[in-house]
Design an enzyme around this catalytic site. Structure first.
Site, PDB file in Angstrom:
ATOM      1  N   LYS A   1     -50.297  -6.786  -1.227  1.00 29.97           N
ATOM      2  CA  LYS A   1     -50.305  -5.425  -0.682  1.00 29.97           C
ATOM      3  C   LYS A   1     -51.510  -5.283   0.249  1.00 29.97           C
ATOM      4  O   LYS A   1     -52.586  -5.767  -0.057  1.00 29.97           O
ATOM      5  CB  LYS A   1     -50.375  -4.390  -1.809  1.00 29.97           C
ATOM      6  CG  LYS A   1     -50.520  -2.945  -1.312  1.00 29.97           C
ATOM      7  CD  LYS A   1     -50.188  -1.918  -2.366  1.00 29.97           C
ATOM      8  CE  LYS A   1     -51.292  -1.596  -3.337  1.00 29.97           C
ATOM      9  NZ  LYS A   1     -52.532  -1.037  -2.738  1.00 29.97           N
TER      10      LYS A   1
ATOM     11  N   ASP B   1     -53.405  -6.861  -4.498  1.00 27.50           N
ATOM     12  CA  ASP B   1     -54.076  -6.282  -3.326  1.00 27.50           C
ATOM     13  C   ASP B   1     -54.899  -7.322  -2.586  1.00 27.50           C
ATOM     14  O   ASP B   1     -55.673  -8.062  -3.206  1.00 27.50           O
ATOM     15  CB  ASP B   1     -55.047  -5.181  -3.782  1.00 27.50           C
ATOM     16  CG  ASP B   1     -54.417  -3.804  -3.768  1.00 27.50           C
ATOM     17  OD1 ASP B   1     -53.480  -3.583  -2.978  1.00 27.50           O
ATOM     18  OD2 ASP B   1     -54.868  -2.952  -4.548  1.00 27.50           O
TER      19      ASP B   1
ATOM     20  N   GLU C   1     -53.515  -2.375   2.990  1.00 24.32           N
ATOM     21  CA  GLU C   1     -53.642  -0.967   3.364  1.00 24.32           C
ATOM     22  C   GLU C   1     -53.634  -0.820   4.882  1.00 24.32           C
ATOM     23  O   GLU C   1     -54.376  -1.525   5.578  1.00 24.32           O
ATOM     24  CB  GLU C   1     -54.952  -0.389   2.815  1.00 24.32           C
ATOM     25  CG  GLU C   1     -55.000  -0.348   1.299  1.00 24.32           C
ATOM     26  CD  GLU C   1     -56.268   0.305   0.754  1.00 24.32           C
ATOM     27  OE1 GLU C   1     -57.085   0.809   1.555  1.00 24.32           O
ATOM     28  OE2 GLU C   1     -56.430   0.290  -0.480  1.00 24.32           O
TER      29      GLU C   1
ATOM     30  N   GLU D   1     -49.994   7.187  -0.946  1.00 24.02           N
ATOM     31  CA  GLU D   1     -51.023   7.741  -1.832  1.00 24.02           C
ATOM     32  C   GLU D   1     -51.511   9.096  -1.349  1.00 24.02           C
ATOM     33  O   GLU D   1     -51.909   9.260  -0.194  1.00 24.02           O
ATOM     34  CB  GLU D   1     -52.204   6.752  -1.932  1.00 24.02           C
ATOM     35  CG  GLU D   1     -53.308   7.259  -2.859  1.00 24.02           C
ATOM     36  CD  GLU D   1     -54.264   6.171  -3.338  1.00 24.02           C
ATOM     37  OE1 GLU D   1     -54.032   4.975  -3.068  1.00 24.02           O
ATOM     38  OE2 GLU D   1     -55.253   6.537  -4.005  1.00 24.02           O
TER      39      GLU D   1
ATOM     40  N   ASP E   1     -56.961  -3.440  -6.249  1.00 29.29           N
ATOM     41  CA  ASP E   1     -58.408  -3.588  -6.033  1.00 29.29           C
ATOM     42  C   ASP E   1     -59.161  -2.442  -6.722  1.00 29.29           C
ATOM     43  O   ASP E   1     -60.391  -2.393  -6.699  1.00 29.29           O
ATOM     44  CB  ASP E   1     -58.756  -3.707  -4.545  1.00 29.29           C
ATOM     45  CG  ASP E   1     -58.282  -2.527  -3.730  1.00 29.29           C
ATOM     46  OD1 ASP E   1     -57.676  -1.609  -4.304  1.00 29.29           O
ATOM     47  OD2 ASP E   1     -58.519  -2.515  -2.504  1.00 29.29           O
ATOM     48  N   SER E   2     -58.406  -1.541  -7.399  1.00 28.65           N
ATOM     49  CA  SER E   2     -59.042  -0.552  -8.278  1.00 28.65           C
ATOM     50  C   SER E   2     -59.752  -1.257  -9.432  1.00 28.65           C
ATOM     51  O   SER E   2     -60.527  -0.636 -10.157  1.00 28.65           O
ATOM     52  CB  SER E   2     -58.001   0.446  -8.810  1.00 28.65           C
ATOM     53  OG  SER E   2     -56.873  -0.240  -9.322  1.00 28.65           O
TER      54      SER E   2
HETATM   55  O1  KIV Z   1     -55.760  -0.499  -6.298  1.00 26.96           O
HETATM   56  C1  KIV Z   1     -54.904   0.246  -6.796  1.00 26.96           C
HETATM   57  O2  KIV Z   1     -54.863   0.491  -8.006  1.00 26.96           O
HETATM   58  C2  KIV Z   1     -53.926   0.843  -5.896  1.00 26.96           C
HETATM   59  C3  KIV Z   1     -53.035   1.922  -6.445  1.00 26.96           C
HETATM   60  C4  KIV Z   1     -53.809   3.142  -6.669  1.00 26.96           C
HETATM   61  C5  KIV Z   1     -51.837   2.130  -5.627  1.00 26.96           C
HETATM   62  O3  KIV Z   1     -53.856   0.500  -4.750  1.00 26.96           O
END
Ligand code: KIV
Length: 272
Positions: A121, A91, A123, A190, A52-53
């Site tokens: 994934k 994510d 969180e 992280e 989600d980055s």
């Molecule tokens: O969204 C992302 O890129 C991440 C990584 C930084 C692990 O969750």
């Protein structure tokens, strides 16, 4: 030249656990589009994270909170079309799994069905246990994410190192054990102290993947734009840049502008 202990034609969640057992470190990188994912996959990166980055590096938001489930599915399906070897993890975005386990499962199913991804994934630890269980029960592999969880940035207030105090470190360790017990195949750690990453990695049988978690994680992950030096305003200690693509791209683009303005481009040979 490859230094992998075993060649994997197709990386699966089982391969990652096997890599940990064999002492082979796992490589993971983000990708959000077809062209980049094709290069990352061909370079034998084990896991591609559609993170989600994307909210930051693709859409220009300050945080990861605004990206939507539909947008994550769009990015993930572009990546999936490019990938032949890597395991593709996507994510679940903020707001798509926190309210209740049924919604979490619906979101995970949409990602798997509409993008063709291999795993999701999420969180968090104990707070999202029931959602993670629900998704796992549907046969969808889940990667956990502990430590600095960017979807909670407004709770933390800063992007500084997490779990430096005993209480938070103990909670993180308990969360990691719980995620392993209920069936997650891996956990991202992280921005936590290297000593804690070592302790967690030695206490669980599933692989840990670090970002700012030090060398004892079972694997490492970076955001591709940071590794390539496309983002130059982001300089955390953990980041190793392998290129300075921001400067290289700027030079190339400026040269193109100059060539167009000076009528150098296109030349006789570059026209029909
Ligand atoms: O969204 C992302 O890129 C991440 C990584 C930084 C692990 O969750």
């Amino acid at each position: 030249m490859s230094i992998a202990k075993k060649e994997y034609k197709r990386v699966t969640v089982k391969s990652l656990v096997e890599m940990k057992k064999q002492g082979e470190k796992i490589s993971m990188l983000t990708a959000y589009d077809y062209s980049m994912a094709k290069i990352v996959d061909a370079a034998n990166v084990d896991v591609i994270l559609v993170g989600d980055s994307a909210s930051n590096v693709m859409a220009g938001h300050e945080t990861t909170l605004p990206i939507t489930l539909d947008q994550m599915i769009y990015h993930a399906s572009s990546v999936i079309r490019a990938v032949h070897r890597a395991l593709v993890v996507v994510d679940l975005p903020f707001g798509s799994y926190q309210s209740d386990p049924k919604e979490a499962l619906r979101s995970a199913i949409r990602i798997m069905k509409e993008s063709g991804a291999h795993a999701v994934k999420l969180e968090g630890g104990e707070e999202i246990k029931e959602s993670v269980k629900r998704i796992l029960n549907a046969g969808i592999p889940v990667m956990g994410h502990l430590g600095l969880t960017p979807q909670s940035i407004y709770k933390f207030g800063t992007y500084s190192v997490r779990a430096k105090d005993t209480d938070e470190a103990e909670k993180l360790m308990a969360d990691a054990r719980m995620l392993e017990k209920i069936g997650c195949f891996s956990i991202v750690l992280e921005k936590i102290p290297a000593a804690l990453t070592k302790k967690v990695s030695e206490s669980i049988s599933i692989p840990t993947i670090g970002i700012g978690g030090g060398k004892h994680a079972d694997g490492q992950v970076l955001v591709i734009h940071d590794l390539l030096g496309m983002t130059h305003e982001f300089n955390p200690r953990f980041l190793r840049r392998y290129m300075n693509l921001y400067d290289e791209m700027s030079e190339a683009i400026s040269q193109y502008v100059q060539d167009v303005k000076s009528k150098d481009f296109p030349s006789e040979e570059e026209q029909y």
